[in-house]
Design an enzyme around this catalytic site. Sequence first.
Site, mmCIF file in Angstrom:
data_model
loop_
_atom_site.group_PDB
_atom_site.id
_atom_site.type_symbol
_atom_site.label_atom_id
_atom_site.label_comp_id
_atom_site.label_asym_id
_atom_site.label_seq_id
_atom_site.Cartn_x
_atom_site.Cartn_y
_atom_site.Cartn_z
ATOM 1 N N MET A 156 -3.979 3.012 -6.244
ATOM 2 C CA MET A 156 -3.122 2.374 -4.852
ATOM 3 C C MET A 156 -1.787 2.978 -5.064
ATOM 4 S SD MET A 156 -5.109 -0.798 -3.447
ATOM 5 C CE MET A 156 -4.550 -2.032 -4.395
ATOM 6 N N GLY A 157 -1.212 3.695 -6.092
ATOM 7 C CA GLY A 157 -0.038 3.898 -6.241
ATOM 8 C C GLY A 157 0.858 3.024 -7.069
ATOM 9 N N LEU A 192 2.648 3.655 -9.521
ATOM 10 C CA LEU A 192 2.127 3.983 -10.964
ATOM 11 C C LEU A 192 2.763 3.585 -12.112
ATOM 12 C CD1 LEU A 192 0.952 7.577 -10.035
ATOM 13 C CD2 LEU A 192 -0.438 5.518 -9.950
ATOM 14 N N HIS A 199 -1.967 3.539 -15.259
ATOM 15 C CA HIS A 199 -2.493 4.553 -14.623
ATOM 16 C C HIS A 199 -2.292 5.982 -15.383
ATOM 17 C CE1 HIS A 199 -1.325 1.880 -11.336
ATOM 18 N NE2 HIS A 199 -2.544 2.006 -11.045
ATOM 19 N N LYS A 215 -8.604 -3.319 -17.247
ATOM 20 C CA LYS A 215 -7.878 -4.708 -16.540
ATOM 21 C C LYS A 215 -8.796 -5.221 -15.446
ATOM 22 C CE LYS A 215 -4.728 -5.554 -13.945
ATOM 23 N NZ LYS A 215 -4.192 -6.151 -13.076
ATOM 24 N N GLN A 254 -14.045 -5.132 -11.222
ATOM 25 C CA GLN A 254 -14.161 -4.107 -10.652
ATOM 26 C C GLN A 254 -15.005 -2.858 -11.109
ATOM 27 O OE1 GLN A 254 -10.848 -2.420 -7.997
ATOM 28 N NE2 GLN A 254 -10.477 -0.939 -9.879
HETATM 29 O O1 PAF Z 1 -7.847 -0.720 -8.772
HETATM 30 C C1 PAF Z 1 -7.519 -0.241 -7.752
HETATM 31 O O2 PAF Z 1 -6.388 0.494 -7.946
HETATM 32 C C2 PAF Z 1 -8.043 -0.078 -6.622
HETATM 33 O O3 PAF Z 1 -8.805 -1.131 -6.391
HETATM 34 C C3 PAF Z 1 -8.805 1.256 -6.371
HETATM 35 C C4 PAF Z 1 -10.081 1.211 -7.444
HETATM 36 C C5 PAF Z 1 -8.019 2.452 -6.431
HETATM 37 C C6 PAF Z 1 -9.367 1.198 -4.989
HETATM 38 O O4 PAF Z 1 -8.620 1.170 -3.836
#
Ligand code: PAF
Length: 283
Positions: free
Chosen positions: A30-31, A33, A37, A151, A155
């Site tokens: 989602m940027g 960064l 990332h 982290k 998810q």
């Molecule tokens: O972890 C994230 O940044 C978000 O949940 C993802 C996996 C990019 C989905 O929008």
Amino acid sequence: MITVETVADLRHTVSRWRAAGERVALVPTMGNLHEGHLDLVRKARSLADRVVVSIFVNPLQFGEGEDFATYPRTLIDDSDKLSAAATDLLFTPQVAEMYARPQQEQTRVEVPGLSGLFCGASRPGHFVGVATVVCKLFNMVQPDLALFGEKDFQQLLVIRQMVQDLSIPVTIHGLPTVREVDGLARSSRNGYLSDTERTIAPALYRQLQQTVVGIKRGKHDYAALERQAINRLESEGFTPDYYAIRRAADLAEPGADDTSLVILAAAYLGKARLIDNIQLTLE
Ligand code: PAF
């Protein structure tokens, strides 16, 4: 690095790579960064011929009253970092490109069970939003592999389950959490912390480490350990959301024979909601 905003342009480039027999890795983000990332991008670089990174602040995974509107958007800076990390393609769709129809009419992907626990219980609909957008990104890019940080442990499990249940031909890689020198897990939301809160924040990871020490010394009353941890976090200034010792494979309550565990925590510190976890293996 090529930057594209439409699915048509994305597919055009990726299909040329595929035709040349190249392996494609996807790093969805989602940027805003940070090193976490960039670690995923570097790993992707080492595993595939081509690296695609997506930056999309996904409205479907934010609840009412959450920080969708204020989520940090730092595209120019992000683009520089990705280019320096040898990303091949940056995909930055607008909301209308990802969701052509009104949000409430959008087809959704739900991973039942896992999605209702912990972060899913505190943020209803969150994991449906995550699973839906990740599934769409997989269909758009059709990567051979995709990388996510540990982290966001829950998810990662939701995505693995979705890939398995929907038979999506992609290999999921989970990478260890990248931390600041004082132990705080890197997160785009750390920017919400005031200077004072920033000095308190590493106590969340220290607490996870202390619980591990307790378990390894033979304390197996997990409910008592969870209560103790919550009390300690409260006394440090956090407002804990959950603190749970679970089986790493599926987040179920551990039985006597389970040796692979994860401790999951979420706590508010001011307006920042911090999440973290630690995995442990019992002898
Ligand atoms: O972890 C994230 O940044 C978000 O949940 C993802 C996996 C990019 C989905 O929008």
